[in-house]
Each structure stands twice: as C-alpha cells, then as structure tokens.
Design a protein around this motif. Structure first.
Motif, PDB file in Angstrom:
ATOM      1  N   TYR A  31       6.022   2.781 -15.893  1.00 51.53           N
ATOM      2  CA  TYR A  31       6.437   3.971 -15.140  1.00 51.53           C
ATOM      3  C   TYR A  31       5.261   4.824 -14.681  1.00 51.53           C
ATOM      4  O   TYR A  31       5.279   5.347 -13.566  1.00 51.53           O
ATOM      5  CB  TYR A  31       7.455   4.780 -15.940  1.00 51.53           C
ATOM      6  N   SER A  32       4.234   4.950 -15.499  1.00 47.65           N
ATOM      7  CA  SER A  32       3.080   5.731 -15.049  1.00 47.65           C
ATOM      8  C   SER A  32       2.335   4.980 -13.944  1.00 47.65           C
ATOM      9  O   SER A  32       1.879   5.589 -12.965  1.00 47.65           O
ATOM     10  CB  SER A  32       2.141   6.059 -16.214  1.00 47.65           C
ATOM     11  N   GLY A  33       2.224   3.665 -14.090  1.00 46.10           N
ATOM     12  CA  GLY A  33       1.531   2.871 -13.081  1.00 46.10           C
ATOM     13  C   GLY A  33       2.250   2.858 -11.743  1.00 46.10           C
ATOM     14  O   GLY A  33       1.622   3.019 -10.685  1.00 46.10           O
ATOM     15  N   VAL A  34       3.565   2.706 -11.769  1.00 44.26           N
ATOM     16  CA  VAL A  34       4.317   2.676 -10.518  1.00 44.26           C
ATOM     17  C   VAL A  34       4.320   4.059  -9.863  1.00 44.26           C
ATOM     18  O   VAL A  34       4.217   4.179  -8.645  1.00 44.26           O
ATOM     19  CB  VAL A  34       5.748   2.136 -10.741  1.00 44.26           C
ATOM     20  N   THR A  35       4.405   5.108 -10.693  1.00 49.68           N
ATOM     21  CA  THR A  35       4.352   6.467 -10.149  1.00 49.68           C
ATOM     22  C   THR A  35       2.994   6.731  -9.487  1.00 49.68           C
ATOM     23  O   THR A  35       2.929   7.257  -8.368  1.00 49.68           O
ATOM     24  CB  THR A  35       4.616   7.502 -11.268  1.00 49.68           C
ATOM     25  N   ALA A  36       1.918   6.353 -10.170  1.00 51.42           N
ATOM     26  CA  ALA A  36       0.585   6.531  -9.588  1.00 51.42           C
ATOM     27  C   ALA A  36       0.433   5.685  -8.328  1.00 51.42           C
ATOM     28  O   ALA A  36      -0.160   6.132  -7.337  1.00 51.42           O
ATOM     29  CB  ALA A  36      -0.490   6.171 -10.611  1.00 51.42           C
ATOM     30  N   ASN A  37       0.978   4.471  -8.347  1.00 51.16           N
ATOM     31  CA  ASN A  37       0.914   3.604  -7.177  1.00 51.16           C
ATOM     32  C   ASN A  37       1.629   4.257  -5.992  1.00 51.16           C
ATOM     33  O   ASN A  37       1.144   4.204  -4.863  1.00 51.16           O
ATOM     34  CB  ASN A  37       1.521   2.239  -7.481  1.00 51.16           C
ATOM     35  N   TYR A  38       2.767   4.887  -6.255  1.00 48.70           N
ATOM     36  CA  TYR A  38       3.493   5.566  -5.180  1.00 48.70           C
ATOM     37  C   TYR A  38       2.616   6.640  -4.544  1.00 48.70           C
ATOM     38  O   TYR A  38       2.541   6.758  -3.321  1.00 48.70           O
ATOM     39  CB  TYR A  38       4.779   6.194  -5.730  1.00 48.70           C
ATOM     40  N   TYR A  39       1.950   7.418  -5.392  1.00 51.42           N
ATOM     41  CA  TYR A  39       1.099   8.500  -4.891  1.00 51.42           C
ATOM     42  C   TYR A  39      -0.093   7.953  -4.102  1.00 51.42           C
ATOM     43  O   TYR A  39      -0.373   8.399  -2.986  1.00 51.42           O
ATOM     44  CB  TYR A  39       0.607   9.373  -6.051  1.00 51.42           C
ATOM     45  N   PHE A  40      -0.796   6.984  -4.681  1.00 46.31           N
ATOM     46  CA  PHE A  40      -2.025   6.490  -4.060  1.00 46.31           C
ATOM     47  C   PHE A  40      -1.789   5.460  -2.968  1.00 46.31           C
ATOM     48  O   PHE A  40      -2.680   5.188  -2.176  1.00 46.31           O
ATOM     49  CB  PHE A  40      -2.956   5.878  -5.109  1.00 46.31           C
ATOM     50  N   ASN A  41      -0.595   4.872  -2.934  1.00 44.54           N
ATOM     51  CA  ASN A  41      -0.356   3.774  -1.999  1.00 44.54           C
ATOM     52  C   ASN A  41       0.675   4.153  -0.939  1.00 44.54           C
ATOM     53  O   ASN A  41       1.603   3.406  -0.662  1.00 44.54           O
ATOM     54  CB  ASN A  41       0.062   2.507  -2.750  1.00 44.54           C
ATOM     55  N   SER A  42       0.542   5.330  -0.398  1.00 43.27           N
ATOM     56  CA  SER A  42       1.258   5.768   0.796  1.00 43.27           C
ATOM     57  C   SER A  42       2.740   6.073   0.604  1.00 43.27           C
ATOM     58  O   SER A  42       3.502   6.097   1.566  1.00 43.27           O
ATOM     59  CB  SER A  42       1.094   4.753   1.933  1.00 43.27           C
ATOM     60  N   GLY A  43       3.182   6.288  -0.622  1.00 42.87           N
ATOM     61  CA  GLY A  43       4.562   6.699  -0.859  1.00 42.87           C
ATOM     62  C   GLY A  43       5.580   5.756  -0.260  1.00 42.87           C
ATOM     63  O   GLY A  43       5.528   4.543  -0.446  1.00 42.87           O
TER      64      GLY A  43
ATOM     65  N   PHE B 106      -3.659   3.634   4.138  1.00 37.72           N
ATOM     66  CA  PHE B 106      -3.999   2.487   4.986  1.00 37.72           C
ATOM     67  C   PHE B 106      -4.896   2.911   6.141  1.00 37.72           C
ATOM     68  O   PHE B 106      -4.608   3.880   6.836  1.00 37.72           O
ATOM     69  CB  PHE B 106      -2.722   1.823   5.526  1.00 37.72           C
ATOM     70  N   GLU B 107      -5.983   2.168   6.320  1.00 36.37           N
ATOM     71  CA  GLU B 107      -6.921   2.487   7.394  1.00 36.37           C
ATOM     72  C   GLU B 107      -6.368   2.085   8.752  1.00 36.37           C
ATOM     73  O   GLU B 107      -6.532   2.790   9.735  1.00 36.37           O
ATOM     74  CB  GLU B 107      -8.262   1.790   7.136  1.00 36.37           C
ATOM     75  N   LYS B 108      -5.733   0.914   8.808  1.00 39.37           N
ATOM     76  CA  LYS B 108      -5.159   0.409  10.056  1.00 39.37           C
ATOM     77  C   LYS B 108      -3.660   0.193   9.840  1.00 39.37           C
ATOM     78  O   LYS B 108      -3.241  -0.189   8.744  1.00 39.37           O
ATOM     79  CB  LYS B 108      -5.817  -0.913  10.455  1.00 39.37           C
ATOM     80  N   PRO B 109      -2.853   0.405  10.870  1.00 42.99           N
ATOM     81  CA  PRO B 109      -1.404   0.203  10.712  1.00 42.99           C
ATOM     82  C   PRO B 109      -1.032  -1.207  10.225  1.00 42.99           C
ATOM     83  O   PRO B 109      -0.113  -1.367   9.435  1.00 42.99           O
ATOM     84  CB  PRO B 109      -0.851   0.455  12.119  1.00 42.99           C
TER      85      PRO B 109
ATOM     86  N   GLY C  41      -9.339  -2.124   1.559  1.00 37.81           N
ATOM     87  CA  GLY C  41      -9.982  -0.819   1.510  1.00 37.81           C
ATOM     88  C   GLY C  41      -9.250   0.190   0.632  1.00 37.81           C
ATOM     89  O   GLY C  41      -9.455   1.389   0.758  1.00 37.81           O
ATOM     90  N   LEU C  42      -8.383  -0.296  -0.245  1.00 37.31           N
ATOM     91  CA  LEU C  42      -7.604   0.584  -1.121  1.00 37.31           C
ATOM     92  C   LEU C  42      -8.263   0.637  -2.499  1.00 37.31           C
ATOM     93  O   LEU C  42      -7.715   0.185  -3.502  1.00 37.31           O
ATOM     94  CB  LEU C  42      -6.161   0.071  -1.228  1.00 37.31           C
ATOM     95  N   SER C  43      -9.455   1.227  -2.557  1.00 36.17           N
ATOM     96  CA  SER C  43     -10.224   1.212  -3.801  1.00 36.17           C
ATOM     97  C   SER C  43      -9.550   2.018  -4.908  1.00 36.17           C
ATOM     98  O   SER C  43      -9.621   1.637  -6.084  1.00 36.17           O
ATOM     99  CB  SER C  43     -11.645   1.711  -3.565  1.00 36.17           C
TER     100      SER C  43
END
Length: 193
Positions: A70-82, A136-139, A30-32
């Motif tokens: 670096y831009s991809g990993v930075t964006a991933n950090y933001y969008f993927n729960s830090g 994340f929707e579920k833990p 669910g991480l579109s």
C-alpha cells in the motif's frame, strides 16, 4: 511450508524479479524517482522473503508485504502521474496478490483498504490539480509505461492463476492417492479378518 506459504514465497520472488525488470525500464523512460522507489520496494520484498522463508516469521513478513504494497502503490501514484499513469492497474494487481496469499478472513480488509486508498488518491488528484507530479517527458512515454505495466500484470496474473490451479490439482491428486491407499488397506484388512 504450507501451500499458502509456498505461494507467498513464490509471489515475493516473482515480485523481486518483476521489480528487477521494471527498475531499468523506468530509468530508460527518465523516471528516476520511480526507479528509486522501486529499488526500495525490491529491497523490502527481499527482506520480507528472508523473514518468511529463512527466519520463519510469516506474520511479520505478511505485515511487511501489506505495508510495502500500500505504501509503494500510493507513492507510485504520486510519482508516476496519478490517474495518467499505470497505478490503478497496480492497485488491482496488489489486491489480487494479497488475496492469493492470505486467508479469506483478511480479504474484506484488503478490499476496503484498496478501495479507500485508491479512491482517496483519485479524489485528491481531482480536487487538487497539480498536487500529483506528471512524470512523463514525452506523451508517448505515458502510453509505453501503461502498456508495459499492463503486459507485466497480465503475465503475472496468468502465472499466479496457473500456480493456484496447479497447486489445487497437485493437492487433489495427493488426496485421491491417499483415499485409494486407504481403500487398498481397508480391503486387505477385511481380507485378513
């Protein structure tokens, strides 16, 4: 192509394959937004591979990889729960990839850049609660995502390390064979004189 360029191409192909695996996995969880980010990175890495392999513009391709990394990993950090997501593993992996495919003179730059970007993101994550999106929707999805990232990174670290070792042994065998050929030629020359 030099051994370093061949490894660079192999890493780009491997990255594209890895992204092809990870994109559907993120969509299933669910991480579109991560899926779209990874699709952008897939297209970017395919373009970088084309620039380096077909157009033979290695330095432009290398700059593209650094930007994408670096831009991809930075964006991933933001969008993927830090800090709650797998991005710190990915930072480590990105650093390893860059060090594996570039000259030693750039390694300090990548080390400092990785530390600054990761440290900055961790600082903002801590200093500004709620700034980073928890995705994340579920833990259990968090644990699955982190473990999946861990397994893939572990696998790719093995592949890269094995490739470096195999390349070293291949080059060493070639050098030993050339030295042996030279010894044989010298012995024949001495016999002729």
């Amino acid at each position: 192509f030099s051994a370093g360029m061949r490894l660079f191409h192999a890493v780009n192909i491997s990255t594209c394959l890895l992204l092809l695996i990870v994109i559907p996995f993120n969509l299933i969880l669910g991480l579109s937004s991560i899926g779209w980010l990874l699709l952008f990175l897939l297209l970017g890495h395919a373009g970088v591979y084309f620039l380096s392999r077909v157009k033979r513009k290695f330095l432009i391709a290398l700059a593209g990889v650094v930007f994408l990394a670096y831009s991809g990993v930075t964006a991933n950090y933001y969008f993927n729960s830090g800090i709650d997501g797998p991005t710190l593993f990915i930072f480590f992996f990105t650093f390893l990839l860059l060090v594996a495919v570039t000259q030693r003179r750039y390694h300090v730059i990548y080390f400092v850049l990785t530390c600054l970007v990761a440290g900055g993101l961790l600082y903002f994550d801590h200093a500004r609660p709620g700034w980073i999106r928890y995705s994340f929707e579920k833990p259990v999805d968090r644990y699955i995502d982190i473990y999946f990232a861990f397994i893939l990174i572990l696998l790719f670290i093995y592949i890269i390390t094995r490739s470096l070792i195999d390349s070293y042994h291949y080059e060493r065998t070639r050098a030993d064979q050339r030295a042996l050929d030279l010894q044989v030629q010298n012995a024949e020359l001495e016999r002729v004189d």
